[in-house]
Design an enzyme around this catalytic site. Structure first.
Site, PDB file in Angstrom:
ATOM      1  N   LYS A   1       0.916  -1.158   0.058  1.00 40.00           N
ATOM      2  CA  LYS A   1      -0.240  -0.142  -0.421  1.00 40.00           C
ATOM      3  C   LYS A   1       0.855   1.205  -0.210  1.00 40.00           C
ATOM      4  O   LYS A   1       0.092   1.999  -0.658  1.00 40.00           O
ATOM      5  CB  LYS A   1      -0.953  -0.116   0.708  1.00 40.00           C
ATOM      6  CG  LYS A   1      -2.132  -0.510   1.249  1.00 40.00           C
ATOM      7  CD  LYS A   1      -3.156  -0.505   1.502  1.00 40.00           C
ATOM      8  CE  LYS A   1      -4.400  -1.088   1.611  1.00 40.00           C
ATOM      9  NZ  LYS A   1      -5.579  -1.256   2.357  1.00 40.00           N
TER      10      LYS A   1
ATOM     11  N   LYS B   1      -4.068 -10.529  -6.988  1.00 40.05           N
ATOM     12  CA  LYS B   1      -5.274 -11.109  -6.291  1.00 40.05           C
ATOM     13  C   LYS B   1      -6.236 -10.093  -6.991  1.00 40.05           C
ATOM     14  O   LYS B   1      -5.743  -8.811  -7.300  1.00 40.05           O
ATOM     15  CB  LYS B   1      -5.091 -10.783  -4.876  1.00 40.05           C
ATOM     16  CG  LYS B   1      -4.965  -9.294  -4.372  1.00 40.05           C
ATOM     17  CD  LYS B   1      -5.644  -9.534  -3.070  1.00 40.05           C
ATOM     18  CE  LYS B   1      -5.647  -8.315  -2.518  1.00 40.05           C
ATOM     19  NZ  LYS B   1      -6.076  -7.711  -0.937  1.00 40.05           N
TER      20      LYS B   1
ATOM     21  N   LYS C   1     -10.288  -4.421  -5.553  1.00 34.61           N
ATOM     22  CA  LYS C   1     -11.020  -2.901  -6.570  1.00 34.61           C
ATOM     23  C   LYS C   1     -10.047  -1.534  -6.115  1.00 34.61           C
ATOM     24  O   LYS C   1     -10.711  -0.925  -6.996  1.00 34.61           O
ATOM     25  CB  LYS C   1     -12.299  -3.013  -5.385  1.00 34.61           C
ATOM     26  CG  LYS C   1     -11.389  -2.480  -3.683  1.00 34.61           C
ATOM     27  CD  LYS C   1     -12.354  -2.751  -2.812  1.00 34.61           C
ATOM     28  CE  LYS C   1     -11.344  -3.108  -1.067  1.00 34.61           C
ATOM     29  NZ  LYS C   1     -13.377  -3.118  -0.328  1.00 34.61           N
TER      30      LYS C   1
HETATM   31  P1  TYM Z   1     -11.057  -6.101   3.573  1.00 36.19           P
HETATM   32  O1  TYM Z   1     -11.940  -4.820   2.947  1.00 36.19           O
HETATM   33  O2  TYM Z   1      -9.237  -5.426   2.301  1.00 36.19           O
HETATM   34  O3  TYM Z   1     -11.161  -7.521   2.731  1.00 36.19           O
HETATM   35  C1  TYM Z   1     -12.293  -8.239   2.982  1.00 36.19           C
HETATM   36  C2  TYM Z   1     -11.741  -9.475   3.498  1.00 36.19           C
HETATM   37  O4  TYM Z   1     -11.808 -10.509   2.019  1.00 36.19           O
HETATM   38  C3  TYM Z   1     -10.860 -10.612   1.733  1.00 36.19           C
HETATM   39  N1  TYM Z   1     -10.965 -10.664   0.892  1.00 36.19           N
HETATM   40  C4  TYM Z   1     -10.603 -11.620  -0.674  1.00 36.19           C
HETATM   41  N2  TYM Z   1     -10.069 -13.319  -0.398  1.00 36.19           N
HETATM   42  C5  TYM Z   1     -10.088 -14.386  -1.067  1.00 36.19           C
HETATM   43  N3  TYM Z   1      -9.325 -13.103  -2.826  1.00 36.19           N
HETATM   44  C6  TYM Z   1      -9.126 -12.090  -2.705  1.00 36.19           C
HETATM   45  N4  TYM Z   1      -9.215 -11.430  -4.003  1.00 36.19           N
HETATM   46  C7  TYM Z   1      -9.621 -10.986  -1.642  1.00 36.19           C
HETATM   47  N5  TYM Z   1      -9.961  -9.589  -1.594  1.00 36.19           N
HETATM   48  C8  TYM Z   1      -9.901  -9.562  -0.202  1.00 36.19           C
HETATM   49  C9  TYM Z   1      -9.868 -10.242   3.069  1.00 36.19           C
HETATM   50  O5  TYM Z   1      -8.383 -12.194   3.338  1.00 36.19           O
HETATM   51  C10 TYM Z   1     -10.839 -10.199   4.059  1.00 36.19           C
HETATM   52  O6  TYM Z   1     -11.152 -11.433   4.636  1.00 36.19           O
HETATM   53  N6  TYM Z   1      -7.810  -5.252   7.456  1.00 36.19           N
HETATM   54  C11 TYM Z   1      -9.045  -6.308   6.721  1.00 36.19           C
HETATM   55  C12 TYM Z   1     -10.751  -5.391   7.590  1.00 36.19           C
HETATM   56  C13 TYM Z   1     -10.020  -6.517   8.980  1.00 36.19           C
HETATM   57  C14 TYM Z   1     -10.129  -7.406   9.840  1.00 36.19           C
HETATM   58  C15 TYM Z   1     -10.362  -6.904  11.408  1.00 36.19           C
HETATM   59  C16 TYM Z   1     -10.400  -8.518   9.302  1.00 36.19           C
HETATM   60  C17 TYM Z   1     -10.414  -5.051  10.211  1.00 36.19           C
HETATM   61  N7  TYM Z   1     -10.299  -5.507  11.308  1.00 36.19           N
HETATM   62  C18 TYM Z   1     -10.314  -7.692  12.274  1.00 36.19           C
HETATM   63  C19 TYM Z   1     -10.738  -9.103  10.199  1.00 36.19           C
HETATM   64  C20 TYM Z   1     -10.530  -9.181  11.554  1.00 36.19           C
HETATM   65  C21 TYM Z   1      -9.416  -5.475   5.366  1.00 36.19           C
HETATM   66  O7  TYM Z   1      -7.968  -4.714   4.589  1.00 36.19           O
HETATM   67  O8  TYM Z   1     -10.102  -6.451   4.369  1.00 36.19           O
END
Ligand code: TYM
Length: 332
Positions: A115, A197, A200
């Site tokens: 990032k 991966k 968005k």
């Molecule tokens: P975020 O918002 O980027 O993504 C949300 C969830 O989607 C999963 N994900 C994917 N899984 C499979 N293939 C992909 N291409 C893909 N892109 C995203 C992510 O692994 C995630 O599970 N930091 C986290 C959000 C968060 C969180 C937490 C998660 C904040 N606090 C506490 C668990 C527990 C995040 O940015 O996810």
């Protein structure tokens, strides 16, 4: 909260629209836990501002995502569903945990490296300490299990290390969380650059499928998906595009990837790509329609997220009180 149930926590950022990767890697699995766990899910808007957001858009996306969680099958009666900034204990615990997290640990986070390369003009402190806020999210609720996609594994590991360090000093304050990574769909890849991966934040709209994309857009994106010139429908490291399509198809239909390879063997990409597209359209259709319906009734949504925040805050306050006492703050 039922005492005998284990606790599950997960979060998702309202930065932009959610993708098929978010859905298959995370969201889709969330409702399956709500009967057997104390299930707590959050739209993590505080995480989203680590990169610059348009305020009106962020507000709209937060509400849309909240509606999507319900449209995906989360029941606000069974699960606690809330917006992170409505529960101030997240930011409060995050501060304390920052003081128990090492600079070196945070420097090793691969998502920070990615990032900060992508937002070189805005490498702010929040981007760096973001995994600590995530640890606070998890540890506030004494979560046992954290369902996430593969890309969040390192952050859950860090949460464990922080918990261990804190418990090592003060006794058993935090439960030890464990990541739950689903067997299929944990790493959905980009349709245009299948070595990366699906994300968005990609510049290329054809690289990702949005949960809210209309059917014709989904079909067009799948027809344009990058494959290879070899022609066979099977998984292999040399065939990342086709492997990804097989995984996606398996994830949305519930078939095993082996079964998908078997049933499409001998067929060409020309037929396979639209078949995957159609399966995805049908999987996402009810979610899109239900989200649109829920968004029409803003008052009901407001009642739900307020109740969610109230339930979450009651649980979070218990842990925070304990933490403040342990570190030596005078009680209020
Ligand atoms: P975020 O918002 O980027 O993504 C949300 C969830 O989607 C999963 N994900 C994917 N899984 C499979 N293939 C992909 N291409 C893909 N892109 C995203 C992510 O692994 C995630 O599970 N930091 C986290 C959000 C968060 C969180 C937490 C998660 C904040 N606090 C506490 C668990 C527990 C995040 O940015 O996810």
């Amino acid at each position: 909260m039922e005492q005998n149930k284990k606790t599950i926590f997960s979060g998702i950022q309202p930065s932009g629209k959610i993708t098929l990767g978010n859905y298959l890697g995370a969201l889709r699995n969330w409702p399956t836990f709500q009967d057997t766990y104390n299930a707590i899910y959050s739209v993590v808007d505080e995480h989203a501002i680590t990169v610059r957001q348009n305020p009106a858009e962020l507000r709209r996306q937060t509400l849309e995502l909240y509606a999507q969680l319900i449209a995906c099958g989360l029941d606000p009666e069974k699960s606690t569903i809330f917006i992170q900034s409505h529960v101030p204990q997240h930011a409060e615990l995050s501060w304390v945990l920052n003081c128990y997290t090492m600079f070196g640990e945070l420097s090793r986070m691969t998502q920070f490296k990615d990032k900060s390369a992508a937002h070189a003009d805005n490498i702010n402190g929040g981007l760096f300490t973001y995994p600590v806020l995530m640890a606070a999210d998890i540890l506030l609720y004494q979560a046992d299990l954290v369902p996430v996609g593969e890309d969040q594994r390192q952050h859950v590991e860090l949460a464990r290390n922080i918990a261990q360090r804190f418990n090592g000093v003060y006794g058993e304050v935090f439960a030890m969380p464990e990541a739950y990574i689903p067997p299929v769909g944990a790493r959905v890849m980009s349709l245009s650059e299948p070595e990366k991966k699906m994300s968005k934040s990609s510049e290329n709209e054809n690289s990702y499928i949005l949960v809210m994309d209309p059917p014709e857009v989904i079909m067009r994106k799948f027809k344009r998906a990058v494959t290879d010139s070899e022609g066979g429908i099977y998984r292999s490291p040399e065939k990342p595009g086709v492997s990804n399509l097989i995984e996606i198809y398996a994830a949305v239909t519930g078939e095993s990837p082996e079964k998908v390879e078997e049933s499409f063997s001998g067929q060409g990409y020309g037929a396979f790509k639209p078949t995957v597209g159609e399966a995805v359209v049908e999987a996402l259709r009810p979610i899109r329609e239900e989200t649109e319906r829920l968004l029409k009734d803003k008052a009901s949504l407001e009642t739900l997220y307020r109740q969610g925040a109230e339930k979450a805050a009651a649980m979070a306050a218990r842990t925070l009180r304990k933490v403040h006492k342990k570190v030596g703050f005078v009680s209020r």
